[in-house]
Design a protein around this motif. Structure first.
Motif, PDB file in Angstrom:
ATOM      1  N   PHE A  46       0.820  -1.210   0.000  1.00 55.23           N
ATOM      2  CA  PHE A  46       0.000   0.000   0.000  1.00 55.23           C
ATOM      3  C   PHE A  46       0.855   1.261   0.000  1.00 55.23           C
ATOM      4  O   PHE A  46       0.530   2.250  -0.658  1.00 55.23           O
ATOM      5  N   MET A  47       1.957   1.235   0.724  1.00 54.48           N
ATOM      6  CA  MET A  47       2.841   2.393   0.815  1.00 54.48           C
ATOM      7  C   MET A  47       3.777   2.505  -0.386  1.00 54.48           C
ATOM      8  O   MET A  47       4.566   3.429  -0.483  1.00 54.48           O
ATOM      9  N   GLU A  48       3.662   1.529  -1.291  1.00 54.48           N
ATOM     10  CA  GLU A  48       4.470   1.487  -2.520  1.00 54.48           C
ATOM     11  C   GLU A  48       5.964   1.553  -2.222  1.00 54.48           C
ATOM     12  O   GLU A  48       6.727   2.265  -2.879  1.00 54.48           O
ATOM     13  N   LEU A  49       6.390   0.773  -1.225  1.00 56.02           N
ATOM     14  CA  LEU A  49       7.793   0.727  -0.849  1.00 56.02           C
ATOM     15  C   LEU A  49       8.513  -0.332  -1.667  1.00 56.02           C
ATOM     16  O   LEU A  49       7.897  -1.273  -2.183  1.00 56.02           O
ATOM     17  N   ASP A  50       9.807  -0.172  -1.777  1.00 52.86           N
ATOM     18  CA  ASP A  50      10.636  -1.139  -2.494  1.00 52.86           C
ATOM     19  C   ASP A  50      10.905  -2.306  -1.546  1.00 52.86           C
ATOM     20  O   ASP A  50      11.525  -2.115  -0.492  1.00 52.86           O
ATOM     21  N   TYR A  51      10.390  -3.492  -1.883  1.00 53.61           N
ATOM     22  CA  TYR A  51      10.551  -4.635  -0.985  1.00 53.61           C
ATOM     23  C   TYR A  51      10.666  -5.936  -1.762  1.00 53.61           C
ATOM     24  O   TYR A  51      10.299  -6.030  -2.927  1.00 53.61           O
ATOM     25  N   GLN A  52      11.198  -6.917  -1.063  1.00 53.25           N
ATOM     26  CA  GLN A  52      11.341  -8.267  -1.607  1.00 53.25           C
ATOM     27  C   GLN A  52      10.694  -9.222  -0.612  1.00 53.25           C
ATOM     28  O   GLN A  52      10.931  -9.125   0.592  1.00 53.25           O
ATOM     29  N   LEU A  53       9.870 -10.115  -1.127  1.00 50.96           N
ATOM     30  CA  LEU A  53       9.256 -11.148  -0.292  1.00 50.96           C
ATOM     31  C   LEU A  53      10.122 -12.394  -0.317  1.00 50.96           C
ATOM     32  O   LEU A  53      10.556 -12.833  -1.385  1.00 50.96           O
ATOM     33  N   LEU A  54      10.367 -12.947   0.851  1.00 50.12           N
ATOM     34  CA  LEU A  54      11.156 -14.174   0.967  1.00 50.12           C
ATOM     35  C   LEU A  54      10.290 -15.211   1.682  1.00 50.12           C
ATOM     36  O   LEU A  54      10.028 -15.090   2.882  1.00 50.12           O
ATOM     37  N   LEU A  55       9.832 -16.192   0.931  1.00 50.67           N
ATOM     38  CA  LEU A  55       8.958 -17.220   1.476  1.00 50.67           C
ATOM     39  C   LEU A  55       9.717 -18.105   2.461  1.00 50.67           C
ATOM     40  O   LEU A  55      10.796 -18.609   2.155  1.00 50.67           O
ATOM     41  N   VAL A  56       9.150 -18.272   3.633  1.00 52.09           N
ATOM     42  CA  VAL A  56       9.714 -19.168   4.645  1.00 52.09           C
ATOM     43  C   VAL A  56       9.039 -20.523   4.480  1.00 52.09           C
ATOM     44  O   VAL A  56       7.820 -20.632   4.603  1.00 52.09           O
ATOM     45  N   ASP A  57       9.828 -21.529   4.167  1.00 50.37           N
ATOM     46  CA  ASP A  57       9.296 -22.871   3.948  1.00 50.37           C
ATOM     47  C   ASP A  57       9.063 -23.555   5.295  1.00 50.37           C
ATOM     48  O   ASP A  57       9.986 -24.076   5.911  1.00 50.37           O
ATOM     49  N   ARG A  58       7.824 -23.503   5.742  1.00 47.38           N
ATOM     50  CA  ARG A  58       7.489 -24.091   7.037  1.00 47.38           C
ATOM     51  C   ARG A  58       7.554 -25.617   7.003  1.00 47.38           C
ATOM     52  O   ARG A  58       7.809 -26.254   8.024  1.00 47.38           O
ATOM     53  N   LYS A  59       7.308 -26.207   5.837  1.00 51.87           N
ATOM     54  CA  LYS A  59       7.338 -27.671   5.742  1.00 51.87           C
ATOM     55  C   LYS A  59       8.729 -28.223   6.029  1.00 51.87           C
ATOM     56  O   LYS A  59       8.869 -29.300   6.588  1.00 51.87           O
ATOM     57  N   SER A  60       9.751 -27.461   5.651  1.00 51.18           N
ATOM     58  CA  SER A  60      11.121 -27.901   5.930  1.00 51.18           C
ATOM     59  C   SER A  60      11.649 -27.279   7.224  1.00 51.18           C
ATOM     60  O   SER A  60      12.825 -27.421   7.544  1.00 51.18           O
ATOM     61  N   SER A  61      10.776 -26.583   7.951  1.00 47.65           N
ATOM     62  CA  SER A  61      11.112 -25.924   9.221  1.00 47.65           C
ATOM     63  C   SER A  61      12.254 -24.926   9.079  1.00 47.65           C
ATOM     64  O   SER A  61      13.097 -24.798   9.971  1.00 47.65           O
ATOM     65  N   PHE A  62      12.249 -24.173   7.962  1.00 50.86           N
ATOM     66  CA  PHE A  62      13.295 -23.174   7.753  1.00 50.86           C
ATOM     67  C   PHE A  62      13.303 -22.146   8.881  1.00 50.86           C
ATOM     68  O   PHE A  62      14.362 -21.645   9.267  1.00 50.86           O
ATOM     69  N   HIS A  63      12.134 -21.858   9.442  1.00 52.08           N
ATOM     70  CA  HIS A  63      12.045 -20.868  10.518  1.00 52.08           C
ATOM     71  C   HIS A  63      12.716 -21.340  11.809  1.00 52.08           C
ATOM     72  O   HIS A  63      12.900 -20.566  12.732  1.00 52.08           O
ATOM     73  N   LYS A  64      13.112 -22.605  11.859  1.00 54.01           N
ATOM     74  CA  LYS A  64      13.840 -23.145  13.009  1.00 54.01           C
ATOM     75  C   LYS A  64      15.309 -23.410  12.677  1.00 54.01           C
ATOM     76  O   LYS A  64      16.052 -23.908  13.515  1.00 54.01           O
ATOM     77  N   SER A  65      15.720 -23.050  11.458  1.00 58.92           N
ATOM     78  CA  SER A  65      17.102 -23.266  11.037  1.00 58.92           C
ATOM     79  C   SER A  65      18.031 -22.252  11.690  1.00 58.92           C
ATOM     80  O   SER A  65      17.618 -21.157  12.087  1.00 58.92           O
ATOM     81  N   ALA A  66      19.310 -22.595  11.778  1.00 55.40           N
ATOM     82  CA  ALA A  66      20.303 -21.687  12.363  1.00 55.40           C
ATOM     83  C   ALA A  66      20.353 -20.374  11.594  1.00 55.40           C
ATOM     84  O   ALA A  66      20.482 -19.300  12.194  1.00 55.40           O
TER      85      ALA A  66
END
Length: 78
Positions: A21-41
């Motif tokens: 909405f704010m038209e900011l420059d951004y990149q989305l990085l998908l976190v793969d929950r199936k491989s538990s990337f959010h628990k990776s080092a």
């Protein structure tokens, strides 16, 4: 450029809407929950709680959806 670690239809939805909405420059990085990337080092270095979302702004990691939204609004008051 902002980087938002996200998962669809998750707590990352509000920060994603703001970035768009704010038209900011951004990149989305998908976190793969199936491989538990959010628990990776690698991810835990960014967000020690291992939760989604995490926003990277100029090398600084911000987590918790409400904190990310507040940060975006404070950095871009227009």
């Amino acid at each position: 450029m902002y980087q938002l670690y996200y998962y669809p239809n998750n707590a990352s939805l509000a920060p994603h809407f703001l970035l768009h909405f704010m038209e900011l420059d951004y990149q989305l990085l998908l976190v793969d929950r199936k491989s538990s990337f959010h628990k990776s080092a690698e991810y835990l270095k960014l967000n020690p709680a291992g939760r989604i979302p995490t926003l990277i702004d100029d090398g600084m990691a911000i987590f918790e959806s409400s904190a990310i939204c507040i940060h975006l609004c404070e950095q871009n008051p227009k």
